[in-house]
Design a protein around this motif. Sequence first.
Motif, short mmCIF file in Angstrom:
data_model
loop_
_atom_site.label_atom_id
_atom_site.label_comp_id
_atom_site.label_asym_id
_atom_site.label_seq_id
_atom_site.Cartn_x
_atom_site.Cartn_y
_atom_site.Cartn_z
N PRO A 246 -7.57 3.69 -1.60
CA PRO A 246 -6.88 4.05 -2.84
C PRO A 246 -6.43 5.51 -2.85
O PRO A 246 -7.07 6.39 -2.27
N HIS B 283 1.98 1.81 -3.44
CA HIS B 283 0.87 2.36 -4.22
C HIS B 283 0.82 3.88 -4.04
O HIS B 283 0.66 4.63 -5.02
N TRP C 298 0.84 -1.20 0.00
CA TRP C 298 0.00 0.00 0.00
C TRP C 298 0.88 1.25 0.00
O TRP C 298 0.59 2.21 -0.71
N SER D 2 -7.93 -4.33 -3.61
CA SER D 2 -7.65 -2.96 -3.15
C SER D 2 -6.14 -2.76 -3.16
O SER D 2 -5.38 -3.73 -3.21
N PRO D 3 -5.67 -1.51 -3.13
CA PRO D 3 -4.22 -1.28 -3.16
C PRO D 3 -3.50 -2.03 -2.04
O PRO D 3 -3.86 -1.90 -0.87
N HIS E 18 -6.70 0.01 3.35
CA HIS E 18 -6.26 -0.02 1.95
C HIS E 18 -7.01 1.00 1.10
O HIS E 18 -7.57 0.67 0.05
N THR F 106 -8.71 -1.00 -7.84
CA THR F 106 -8.27 0.39 -7.63
C THR F 106 -9.03 1.37 -8.50
O THR F 106 -8.71 2.55 -8.52
N SER G 112 1.74 6.92 -6.76
CA SER G 112 0.72 7.94 -7.04
C SER G 112 1.22 9.34 -6.74
O SER G 112 0.45 10.30 -6.83
#
Length: 158
Positions: A99, A52, A49, A125-126, A97, A155, A56
């Motif tokens: 996003p 992720h 996570w 989920s991430p 989790h 996601t 991002s």
Amino acid sequence: MITAIDVRRRTFLGAVAAIALTSALPARAAEGTAIKVYKSPACGCCSMWVEHLRASGYDVEAEDVADLDAVKRMAGVPGHLLACHTAMVDGYVIEGHTPAAAIRKLLAERPAIRGLAVPGMPAGSPGMPSSEPERYDVIAFGEGEERVFMSFVGTDPA
């Protein structure tokens, strides 16, 4: 001497540049935003996570803690919304989790809530990879009534 063609060309190039910058904003909205993540040192999904969030554009500081329950209590996460890690970003609590897209929306809208939570560990989920992602809700919680902030399949917003 500046001709009419030069003016039209400059206007066109300016419009193209404005469109390019505007379309890049949502992807860049997280760039440089600091998120502090509290997680277990033994949890692989927490580390995924964190990756992720970094992918991002968030500036993530992950801290391994022995007593996550104490962090969750101090952050005011309701017991029925608990998950495996807790984060803080710009005065908000992020549980589980969640996003990056939901965090980006939270920071853009700045609602009067304590934070967001994805209880449990939804498949897809991430941080929870799955070939069959499930639909799940991101819950807004705080002083008022809890509500669905966004829904996702994997996601992707649902």
